[in-house]
Design an enzyme around this catalytic site. Structure first.
Site, PDB file in Angstrom:
ATOM      1  N   LEU A  60       0.883  -1.157   0.000  1.00  0.00           N
ATOM      2  CA  LEU A  60       0.000   0.000   0.000  1.00  0.00           C
ATOM      3  C   LEU A  60       0.924   1.211   0.000  1.00  0.00           C
ATOM      4  O   LEU A  60       1.897   1.243   0.760  1.00  0.00           O
ATOM      5  CB  LEU A  60      -0.899   0.016   1.240  1.00  0.00           C
ATOM      6  CG  LEU A  60      -2.107  -0.913   1.231  1.00  0.00           C
ATOM      7  CD1 LEU A  60      -2.759  -0.945   2.610  1.00  0.00           C
ATOM      8  CD2 LEU A  60      -3.122  -0.482   0.186  1.00  0.00           C
ATOM      9  N   ASP A  61       0.633   2.209  -0.839  1.00  0.00           N
ATOM     10  CA  ASP A  61       1.572   3.319  -0.935  1.00  0.00           C
ATOM     11  C   ASP A  61       1.591   4.155   0.352  1.00  0.00           C
ATOM     12  O   ASP A  61       0.772   3.969   1.247  1.00  0.00           O
ATOM     13  CB  ASP A  61       1.310   4.170  -2.181  1.00  0.00           C
ATOM     14  CG  ASP A  61      -0.004   4.949  -2.130  1.00  0.00           C
ATOM     15  OD1 ASP A  61      -0.345   5.501  -1.058  1.00  0.00           O
ATOM     16  OD2 ASP A  61      -0.695   5.024  -3.150  1.00  0.00           O
ATOM     17  N   TYR A  62       2.546   5.046   0.420  1.00  0.00           N
ATOM     18  CA  TYR A  62       2.823   5.822   1.626  1.00  0.00           C
ATOM     19  C   TYR A  62       1.592   6.535   2.178  1.00  0.00           C
ATOM     20  O   TYR A  62       1.380   6.585   3.393  1.00  0.00           O
ATOM     21  CB  TYR A  62       3.923   6.836   1.297  1.00  0.00           C
ATOM     22  CG  TYR A  62       4.363   7.709   2.448  1.00  0.00           C
ATOM     23  CD1 TYR A  62       5.145   7.188   3.473  1.00  0.00           C
ATOM     24  CD2 TYR A  62       4.033   9.055   2.491  1.00  0.00           C
ATOM     25  CE1 TYR A  62       5.576   7.984   4.529  1.00  0.00           C
ATOM     26  CE2 TYR A  62       4.459   9.863   3.535  1.00  0.00           C
ATOM     27  CZ  TYR A  62       5.231   9.322   4.549  1.00  0.00           C
ATOM     28  OH  TYR A  62       5.647  10.114   5.589  1.00  0.00           O
TER      29      TYR A  62
END
Length: 256
Positions: free
Chosen positions: A107-109
């Site tokens: 999951l991106d930042y």
């Protein structure tokens, strides 16, 4: 223990990928290159390395470990970050720190939600492989204008500005807290990098929040942000079954 199983149990890769590494001469046992498929080692004493990097082996009697984590926004999913940002492993409870856990996908930042951490390389490989089409569900708050045409475009399969052709995305409007804000529920069966954010960008929508709330047979439920928990026996059975594996051992199901 077969060398491919040992590498998968250590979280290095899937068994199939381990066989490829062995065949390529990239794996050593006690300092000697091994190229024999099916080579067996003693995980309690063997010194195993891939490309010269030592591998911490999991004992033969240790069952694979899989945790559910509620990732917070502002955290990266890698084990370490060159920029010093916090990672999903920083607050891992002590009882699981000795196991070589790694994240299943990312999951991106700026995103949050359901993330799996596992020691089972074969499980991770299958969950990410297109063959098993593991669906993922997201709730996305956006700013802009969502119309029936917006949902139809997603459902038809978009072509991103960079050229990637996307598979159809099931999309529905589930909330409208303000005139220029909408809440969408999206179901994806594809793993293009930052897919939802890039879809919304091409549809003139700005993502405000992005939460993954379900993955295959698993649901995030009421797990608090930043917390971890073991899968229940039923969850583990359903997850492994969804990718044709047997729980605990990680072995492929026998062909009927």
């Amino acid at each position: 223990m077969r060398i491919n199983k040992a590498l998968a149990a250590a979280g290095v890769c899937s068994r199939r990928r381990a066989d490829e590494l062995v065949a390529a001469g990239r794996v050593t046992v006690n300092g000697t290159v091994v190229v024999e498929q099916g080579y067996k080692i003693d995980p309690t004493s063997a010194l195993l390395a891939v490309d010269g990097v030592p591998v911490a082996l999991t004992p033969a009697d240790a069952a694979p470990l899989t945790l559910m984590h509620h990732k917070k926004a502002g955290v990266v999913t890698t084990a370490s970050d060159p920029d010093g940002r916090p990672t999903v492993f920083d607050d891992l409870p002590e009882q699981w720190r000795s196991r070589r856990l790694f994240s299943v996908g990312r999951l991106d930042y700026f995103s949050e939600g359901l993330l799996l951490l596992t020691t089972d390389g074969e499980l991770a490989f299958r969950l990410a492989h297109p063959r098993w089409h593991m669906p993922k569900w997201y709730q996305v708050a956006v700013r802009g204008r969502v119309t029936p045409q917006t949902l139809e475009t997603m459902a038809a399969g978009m072509r991103l500005a960079e050229g990637e052709q996307l598979a159809p995305v099931r999309a529905q409007l589930v909330g409208r807290p303000a005139d220029d804000r909408f809440v969408l529920e999206l179901e994806l069966k594809q793993g293009i990098n930052r897919q939802i954010r890039r879809m919304c960008r091409d549809l003139d929508l700005t993502v405000l929040t992005l939460v993954r709330f379900a993955l295959g047979p698993l649901s995030l439920g009421d797990l608090p942000q930043g917390r971890y928990r073991l899968l229940t026996p039923n969850e583990s059975s359903a997850l492994y079954g969804a990718v044709d594996l047997t729980p605990a051992t990680g072995a492929a199901k026998p062909t009927p």
